[in-house]
Design an enzyme around this catalytic site. Structure first.
Site, PDB file in Angstrom:
ATOM      1  N   GLU A 285       0.920  -1.206   0.105  1.00 50.95           N
ATOM      2  CA  GLU A 285       0.036   0.047  -0.175  1.00 50.95           C
ATOM      3  C   GLU A 285       0.754   1.326  -0.224  1.00 50.95           C
ATOM      4  OE1 GLU A 285      -2.804  -0.930  -0.925  1.00 50.95           O
ATOM      5  OE2 GLU A 285      -3.054  -2.544  -0.148  1.00 50.95           O
ATOM      6  N   TYR A 370      -1.419  -7.790 -11.133  1.00 52.70           N
ATOM      7  CA  TYR A 370      -0.526  -7.832 -10.034  1.00 52.70           C
ATOM      8  C   TYR A 370       0.680  -8.760 -10.054  1.00 52.70           C
ATOM      9  CZ  TYR A 370      -4.169  -6.201  -6.681  1.00 52.70           C
ATOM     10  OH  TYR A 370      -5.203  -5.361  -6.226  1.00 52.70           O
TER      11      TYR A 370
END
Ligand code: BES
Ligand code: ZN
Length: 591
Positions: A285, A370
């Protein structure tokens, strides 16, 4: 500025663009609605065009201009199944800003209003929002496209004792309001709010953790490496440009592992394992502060530019802070998951540059953007060397800071800044195959780990009939246990019982290990884990865990009824994002 059309927004920013958003909301926890207004400050490129906003489920009352003069609004009577309702505001020649008065609906998809019982303290209710990908429009009428960046500020009124926090650079308490300011232009999906019984604990001068008071100690010790992660990422990819980096630990119904809300990452409490073994999620994050928040995918087709780059940065941070072994194991686990998922994905969903026409952007949220995205950057590193790829990435972030970019922009930059400078190295890489092709290209770097070789030896012994107590597992870390559980292969309930008495998986406090274990327990009918499974499904709302567990239940003979019984009880506790996924899998329970 990107001009490629965004299929997932009604906005027409080339005609009238919102440049600054002013939000004023009062939170009503009893009614589960937020009421107030938003002001849009406009750039008008076409004098005759209306301001077109996205909205979904909002109760839009009225609109007026900067002088309070009413403006005509037109709210589509029929919602588009994906985009929601188009909201057009007719503008006068002198209109510079538009205020829209509105209220949210109790079932706004972006908002989850929790009962006190769904929190750790058990006494106060809780609210959080989740904007990505196209949910912000269900709590703010705005131009909900990642290509339309806005600066914003907000004033939030909450009941006494409840503390509002937002993804803003500054937070100021004044009277019965809290004011927030985000002076950097961000895409709308990054505007986020949470409110509950919250307190903060500093981790460093610019980092803190927010959580319910009862969780603060645990959260602060688990996240103690946050500042080191920020410093590491800065030394690799350039300055952190958002002032503070704080983490908010949410109640367990949060549907994601983490969400990169600027200045304030939202995180699931299921990463608090007690031994910092799951903090790669924070590295992830945090990395979005460069890849995603600073340089943003212009449309949801370009999502891999956010997530693939972020997984690559995450791995680099993990390597610097925790060493090569840990990073290599995590990379390998990611690639193993991708390989498994690719077996089940239709070809069209295996492309980095995915076609989302007629689809919800959520459908593109697979391992492909991803893991395949990160593998592509590792391939570039392998071909051009780390030093050149690091300089290339740093240049990419600097040159496109606070901009939204498409895959085409990236390809042009890649060609000019990396490939053309070393044609010999470039010749070995088929960029089109990587970005537009299906599957994993044959030149994808292998993720090898010597610590996994040790696990694989023990797996072989186990499969050959060795007793659980005879396995050499001393000093194994979480990633090794995950490798073990993922590699177990066909087994039966008696052998699972043997493993459980040796290693106490059913009692594991590590959510990743527990989730992998519970899948096996379901698959091989190990009933001693049933109670733990049901408790887990009743408290945790993280979709990444729910999906494989319900999938495993559904795949069992008679499993459908069991899945439905549990889901009927648990569904009201899940966020709309998880409900949507599970409704499609398990079925919507009859009420
Ligand atoms: N930005 C994503 C979460 C997201 C993506 C929400 C698309 C809505 C739509 C976030 O950065 C993320 O990828 N979270 C992962 C964890 C990460 C370590 C791979 C998650 O929640 O599992
Ligand atoms: Zn991410």
């Amino acid at each position: 500025m990107a001009s490629s059309p965004d299929l997932h927004s009604f906005a027409e920013p080339h005609r009238v663009r919102s440049r600054h958003v002013e939000l004023a909301l009062t939170l009503d926890f009893a009614a589960k609605v937020a009421r107030g207004y938003v002001v849009h400050h406009l750039d008008r490129h076409d004098d005759t065009a209306p301001l077109v906003l996205d909205s979904d489920g909002l109760d839009v009352r009225s609109a007026c201009d900067q002088n309070g003069k009413p403006l005509a609004i037109e709210l589509a009577s029929l919602p588009d199944p994906i985009r929601g309702r188009r909201l057009a505001v007719r503008l006068r020649p002198d209109t510079a800003s538009v205020r829209v008065d509105y209220a949210t609906s109790p079932d706004a998809e972006a908002m989850q209003w929790l009962e006190p019982a769904q929190t750790d303290g058990g006494k106060a209710p809780f609210l959080f929002t989740q904007g990505q990908a196209i949910l912000t429009r269900s709590w703010i009428p705005l131009q909900d496209s990642p290509a339309v960046r806005v600066t914003w500020n907000a004033r939030i009124r909450a009941p006494q004792g409840l503390v509002p926090v937002m993804s803003a650079m500054t937070r100021t308490e004044s009277g019965d309001e809290v004011a927030f300011d985000m002076p950097k232009a961000v895409p709308p999906y990054l505007i986020a709010l949470a409110c509950g019984d919250l307190a903060a604990r500093p981790l460093s001068p610019r980092c803190a953790v927010w959580a319910e008071p009862s969780m603060l100690d645990l959260a602060a010790s688990e996240l103690a490496d946050t500042e080191t992660m920020v410093t590491s990422c800065e030394s690799l990819f350039g300055p952190y440009r958002w002032g503070r980096y704080d983490v908010l630990v949410l109640p367990p119904s949060f549907p994601f592992g983490g969400m990169e809300n600027p200045c304030l990452t939202f995180a699931t409490p299921t990463i608090l394992a007690g031994d910092r073994s799951l903090v790669s999620l924070i590295a992830h994050e945090l990395a979005h502060s460069w890849s995603g928040n600073l340089v943003t995918n212009a449309t949801w087709r370009d999502f891999w530019l956010n997530e693939g780059f972020t997984v690559y940065l995450e791995q680099r941070i993990m390597e610097r802070v925790f060493g090569r072994d840990r990073a290599a194991m995590e990379t390998s686990l990611g690639m193993q998951e991708l390989a498994d998922e690719l077996k089940t994905l239709p070809e069209s969903d295996q492309r980095l540059h995915i076609d989302l026409a007629g689809r919800n952007p959520d459908d593109g949220m697979t391992g492909v953007p991803y893991q395949k995205g990160a593998a592509f950057l590792r391939r570039l590193e392998q071909a051009f060397g780390r030093e050149r790829v690091d300089a290339f990435l740093r240049g990419w972030f600097d040159a496109h800071a606070f901009q939204s970019v498409t895959t085409a922009t990236f390809r042009a930059w890649l060609q000019r800044e990396l490939l053309d400078r070393d044609p010999a190295a470039a010749a070995a890489i088929d960029v089109t195959a990587w970005i537009e092709g299906t599957g994993l290209p044959a030149d994808a770097p292998q993720a090898a780990s010597s610590l996994f070789a040790a696990v694989d030896d023990q797996l072989a012994a186990w499969r050959g009939g060795a007793k659980a107590t005879a396995l050499s597992t001393d000093g194994w870390v979480t990633q090794q246990w995950l490798r073990f559980l993922l590699g177990l292969g066909a087994t039966d309930a008696a052998r699972l019982a043997e493993l459980d008495s040796a290693f106490a998986f059913t009692r594991s406090g590590n959510s990743e290990i527990l989730c992998a274990w519970l899948q096996l327990a379901i698959q091989y009918g190990y009933a001693a884990a049933d109670r733990r499974l049901e408790l887990f499904l009743m408290t945790v709302g993280r979709r990444k865990f729910l999906k494989p567990l319900y999938e495993a239940l559904l795949a069992q003979p008679g499993g459908k009824a069991r899945a439905q019984t549990i889901y009927q009880k648990a569904r009201p506790r899940y966020h709309a994002v998880s409900q949507r996924t599970l409704d499609a899998m398990v079925g919507v329970p009859a009420r």
